[in-house]
Design a protein around this motif. Sequence first.
Motif, PDB file in Angstrom:
ATOM      1  N   ALA A 114       4.728  32.671 -19.920  1.00 39.43           N
ATOM      2  CA  ALA A 114       4.059  31.445 -20.345  1.00 39.43           C
ATOM      3  C   ALA A 114       3.180  30.911 -19.217  1.00 39.43           C
ATOM      4  O   ALA A 114       3.551  30.973 -18.044  1.00 39.43           O
ATOM      5  N   TYR A 115       2.037  30.356 -19.614  1.00 33.93           N
ATOM      6  CA  TYR A 115       1.108  29.705 -18.693  1.00 33.93           C
ATOM      7  C   TYR A 115       0.960  28.280 -19.208  1.00 33.93           C
ATOM      8  O   TYR A 115       0.200  28.007 -20.142  1.00 33.93           O
ATOM      9  N   TYR A 116       1.701  27.351 -18.626  1.00 28.20           N
ATOM     10  CA  TYR A 116       1.870  26.014 -19.183  1.00 28.20           C
ATOM     11  C   TYR A 116       0.707  25.078 -18.857  1.00 28.20           C
ATOM     12  O   TYR A 116       0.149  25.099 -17.762  1.00 28.20           O
ATOM     13  N   HIS A 127      -3.269  24.419 -13.772  1.00 32.34           N
ATOM     14  CA  HIS A 127      -3.633  25.185 -14.963  1.00 32.34           C
ATOM     15  C   HIS A 127      -4.659  24.428 -15.798  1.00 32.34           C
ATOM     16  O   HIS A 127      -5.584  25.023 -16.369  1.00 32.34           O
ATOM     17  N   TYR A 151       1.061  25.946 -24.116  1.00 31.48           N
ATOM     18  CA  TYR A 151       0.915  27.010 -23.127  1.00 31.48           C
ATOM     19  C   TYR A 151       0.322  28.259 -23.767  1.00 31.48           C
ATOM     20  O   TYR A 151       0.329  28.418 -24.994  1.00 31.48           O
TER      21      TYR A 151
END
Length: 256
Positions: A114-116, A127, A151
């Motif tokens: 996951a890339y929140y 991000h 995300y």
Amino acid sequence: MPTWIRESRPILDSWIDTNNVDPAAVSRIVDGMDLSEGREPADEVGRPQRPEILIPGLTAVPWWDDARLPWVRQLEAAWPEISAEFAAVRGVGSEYGVRHPNEHNLADAGRWTAYYFYMLGRTYDEHIAACPRTVEALADLDGVRDSGMCYFSVLSPHAHVTPHCGFINARIRCHLALVAPEGARMRVGTEIRPWREGRAVVFDDSFEHEVWNDTDRTRAVLLFDVWHPDLTDVEKALLAHMMPVWKSFLYRDEDL
């Protein structure tokens, strides 16, 4: 019987008192807590919708029709820029991102990362700065910051996320498909649907759902939650206050 629901009740009552809210205006949430305290979702196998907290009186359908959600087409129009930002910060061939907090108990095969951007009011500023167009496309949606999670969700080839239900029915979830190999698919309730790159699907994650990526390519979506459309403004405000409280009780022994 889930004691964490009872333990969180004083915090809810304090919010109502502090904000001079008429208890009748949030009675659905209070009733949902009372009903859920006497339930054990693990004993309800066979019921399609079994969150930890079940608020009564909300429309309950596994998949949501776009006709009630005018923002879906606007989101899809931003897909080229969102997809480009995803590729820039991660790229489908890399291992960028963090281990999804539920990978260990839900993914029985493959890797889930996951890339929140947001999680229950928490912001991931680095991000957000790296993906301005993605954040801009979500800015006007009701609850992206505080109803749940937002995300880039990435499943490795041959990954499987086992059947599970979200912990509350106060939100609905969107997947905007960024990378969608043919054969990757998701079941919500009894219906299985594939992803299509550039298209969004909206579902109620309090219904049992399951994901397969039994292909040789990565599957990636922009995943985010918005408030359930049936909620009132005061209910949303109370829920925004309580969601991180409930999560902290529910996962007090887990590092999320």
